[in-house]
Design an enzyme around this catalytic site. Structure first.
Site, PDB file in Angstrom:
ATOM      1  N   ASP A  34       0.750  -1.268   0.118  1.00 59.27           N
ATOM      2  CA  ASP A  34      -0.084  -0.020   0.016  1.00 59.27           C
ATOM      3  C   ASP A  34       0.598   1.289   0.043  1.00 59.27           C
ATOM      4  OD1 ASP A  34      -2.156   1.716   0.970  1.00 59.27           O
ATOM      5  OD2 ASP A  34      -3.368   0.014   0.702  1.00 59.27           O
ATOM      6  N   HIS A  39      -3.451   5.932   3.804  1.00 61.09           N
ATOM      7  CA  HIS A  39      -4.340   4.744   3.312  1.00 61.09           C
ATOM      8  C   HIS A  39      -3.648   3.345   3.825  1.00 61.09           C
ATOM      9  CE1 HIS A  39      -6.100   1.734   0.633  1.00 61.09           C
ATOM     10  NE2 HIS A  39      -7.054   2.652   0.666  1.00 61.09           N
ATOM     11  N   SER A  64     -11.570  -1.182   0.097  1.00 59.46           N
ATOM     12  CA  SER A  64     -10.147  -1.366   0.640  1.00 59.46           C
ATOM     13  C   SER A  64     -10.397  -1.781   2.152  1.00 59.46           C
ATOM     14  CB  SER A  64      -9.542   0.009   0.758  1.00 59.46           C
ATOM     15  OG  SER A  64      -9.032   0.488  -0.608  1.00 59.46           O
TER      16      SER A  64
END
Length: 643
Positions: free
Chosen positions: A241, A282, A480
């Site tokens: 990520d 994120h 996600s």
């Protein structure tokens, strides 16, 4: 055998994009990465990526240098438009007004933070405040520290003239004082503020104690395993990520021991001894959903569960995305290669890919998918997000469009943990089929208002300040989050049954998932929207099968280029998608993208809980014999109980 292809249109030869130095960024793929590297360097180019996992390299060359090697027979495929900048996906939400997810309560006062996320004053057009006993009380209301309705009888719903009440850029507060508030919960309160006709924020129902309990571990069934000592111990998960903010709940397991085994920056191609800095935020949130190690509390006492799904997994942090959450696909391939190369060294069993890009190629020609196929073949269970581009069909992104892996769509619990009657698939969750006709997502999992941590000052933190809880946790929604949750469930399953292959993990989840069934016994959602249903860890353990994951596919043949596979989806001339017999299986009268109490998730709920119209379905008159399925599952559970 690799398929030869070219990024340029054969009969038009458009100009190839170059960078500021006039260089092409090219991927060369052929008989080996070493051969491709030699060709690029002999032409005078500079290597950027060495990718033996897909027999390819990335290189920067001048157009003239590239032209000297592009037709070399050792090159099976090239892509010459890597210098193109891929912008963030467009959004239709340009509303600068946001409301905090929780009110701050103190005695008879409730304070709700409102955020003007623009750089100029925002003129409000409407304010509405109410609660169930509002018609019997009065309240003093201040907005942006200015008296708005003092000693006002509720409910209040007031339209405002332009400029009558404005919010300054940044955080503002709506304050309500009333004796009623002492006895009310947040779910009783109805607050709404508008700025224009299409820009409204409303107070959500919220959870009763979101700081001590993130709740999705309960909804997903993970906390029940935590209480039995199943916490992911002995399983390593790689999260590819945007990096990782090393919060103690992420770097330490439940015993307080360090559990970050490796850190790799796929953008620079370097292993890191210290934090792979998460500019976006994120990746930190995904890791938090998967592995947050703080205990769940109730009244300050430990319940036996934990906030993350698999709080004792070991972690590999792989950074492939930048401050804006954007990633070069060659960096992603390099990140996957690192995971595969170090699978045995670190015992990596699960790879989480909580991202989705619009597919540019069939799955077998997509470089990221090619790398992910290698990971799956090497024994790594790969979980990917379906994407947040719904509700239109054919919006599942890459790598979620890869038929082999576990692709996850989202479901929301509507802020209620004790019932699934109001759970539904939200409209943002991407739908299949894939461009090659495969049914995706495979399953759906909780992805609405998922609490975790993220780095303060990160991009998502600055862009969405309203998503912070007063206690500092950060709440996000999306597929996600749903995929990170399923990666955690996979780790728990692998702790229990370490002999499972990736195909078996997929089979366990898909064969035991619970379909959304309408009151008349039909599918409430298309398989392109719900896949095979709502994931259930308990059912995967007790009722899940093995041997069914990808049984119709031959991964070895696919990787060798001997076979590629198309799915069963039918796409007509008007781009309408269907499956054989779907018209008879799909309900027509269920609500879309909102709670619908006529829906039952799973055969057990459908059979055991009365609903109008279900009688004929239980008699086997429809396309599904739910009574027979129920009987088979009951007998299997009884047999397990007898053991």
């Amino acid at each position: 055998m690799l398929f030869a292809t070219c990024a340029a249109v054969a009969d038009e030869n458009p100009p190839r994009p170059t960078d500021a130095q006039g260089l092409l960024h090219v991927m060369l793929q052929g008989e080996s990465a070493e051969t491709m590297a030699t060709l690029a360097e002999q032409a005078g180019g500079t290597l950027t990526h060495h990718l033996p996992i897909i027999d390819a390299v990335g290189a920067r060359l001048t157009p003239a240098q590239f032209d000297t090697i592009r037709n070399d027979p050792r090159i099976a495929r090239y892509i010459d438009d890597l210098a193109l900048e891929i912008p963030p996906e467009a959004t239709t939400d340009d509303c600068p007004l946001g409301g905090a997810l929780e009110v701050v309560r103190q005695g008879d006062t409730a304070t709700w933070s409102l955020f003007n996320k623009s750089d100029r004053e925002l003129s409000l057009t409407r304010v509405a405040i109410s609660w169930p006993t509002a018609s019997q009380t009065t309240a003093d209301i201040k907005l942006a520290s200015k008296p708005f309705a003092m000693n006002q009888t509720l409910p209040v719903e007031k339209s405002l003239e332009d400029g009558e009440l404005v919010l300054a850029p940044g955080e503002n507060t709506l304050s309500i004082v009333s004796n009623d508030l002492k006895a009310l919960s947040q779910s009783d309160l109805e607050f709404s503020v508008s700025a224009g006709t299409d820009c409204t924020t409303e107070l959500v129902p919220g959870y009763p104690n979101n700081h001590e309990d993130f709740y999705y571990a309960t909804v997903a069934g993970a906390d029940a395993l935590h209480k039995q000592g199943i916490t992911g111990n002995g399983v390593t998960v790689a999260v590819l990520d945007s990096g990782l903010w090393e919060h103690p709940a992420l770097t330490l397991n439940t015993a307080g021991n360090s559990r970050i085994l490796a850190r790799y920056d796929a953008i620079t191609g370097q292993e890191q001894s210290e934090e792979v800095f998460d500019e976006s935020g994120h990746g930190t949130h995904m890791t938090s959903v998967l592995a947050h190690s703080e205990p769940t509390l109730q009244g300050g006492a430990h319940t036996g569960g934990f906030k993350g799904i698999a709080p004792d997994v070991s972690l590999i942090a792989v950074k492939a995305f930048d401050i804006e959450g954007q990633g070069d696909f060659l960096d992603i391939v390099r990140g996957v290669q690192y995971v595969v190369d170090n699978r045995e060294k670190y015992g990596i069993r699960v790879l989480n890919l909580s991202f989705a890009a619009r597919p540019r190629w069939p799955y077998w020609l997509d470089p990221v998918n090619q790398a992910v196929m290698r990971a799956w073949a090497d024994g790594i269970t790969v979980v990917a997000a379906a994407g947040n581009e719904g509700p239109e069909p054919m919006t599942v992104g890459s790598p979620g469009n890869l038929p082999y892996i576990i692709t996850v769509g989202a479901v929301t619990d509507s802020w209620t943990i004790d019932t699934r009657d109001d759970d539904y698939v939200p409209d943002f969750s991407s739908q299949g089929p894939t461009p090659t006709g495969h049914i995706k997502p495979d399953i759906v999992a909780p992805g609405g208002h998922i609490t975790g941590v993220t780095r303060p000052g990160s991009t998502i933190a600055q862009t969405n300040p309203e998503y912070f809880l007063p206690t500092g946790e950060f709440v996000m929604t999306g597929t996600s989050q749903a995929s990170a949750l399923v990666s955690g469930l996979a780790a728990l399953l692998l702790q229990l049954q370490p002999e499972l292959s990736p195909d078996d993990v997929k089979c366990k989840f898909t064969s035991s998932a619970e379909l959304a069934i309408s009151s008349e016994g039909l599918l409430a959602y298309s398989p392109f929207k719900q896949g095979l249903g709502y994931v259930s860890l308990q059912r995967a353990i007790t009722l899940g099968d093995t041997g069914c994951g990808n049984s119709e596919l031959d991964l070895a043949a696919d990787l060798a280029g001997r076979a590629q596979y198309e799915g069963p989806a039918i796409v007509d001339g008007d781009d309408q998608v269907s499956l054989p017999g779907l018209d008879q299986m799909l309900a027509r009268d269920t609500a879309i993208d909102e709670p619908d109490t006529r829906i039952r998730w799973g055969v057990k709920e459908f059979v055991e809980r009365p609903s109008s119209g279900r009688g004929s379905a239980l008699q086997g008159d429809g396309p599904f014999d739910w009574a027979e399925v129920y009987a088979q599952e009951r007998e299997k559970i009884r047999a397990l109980a007898g053991q």
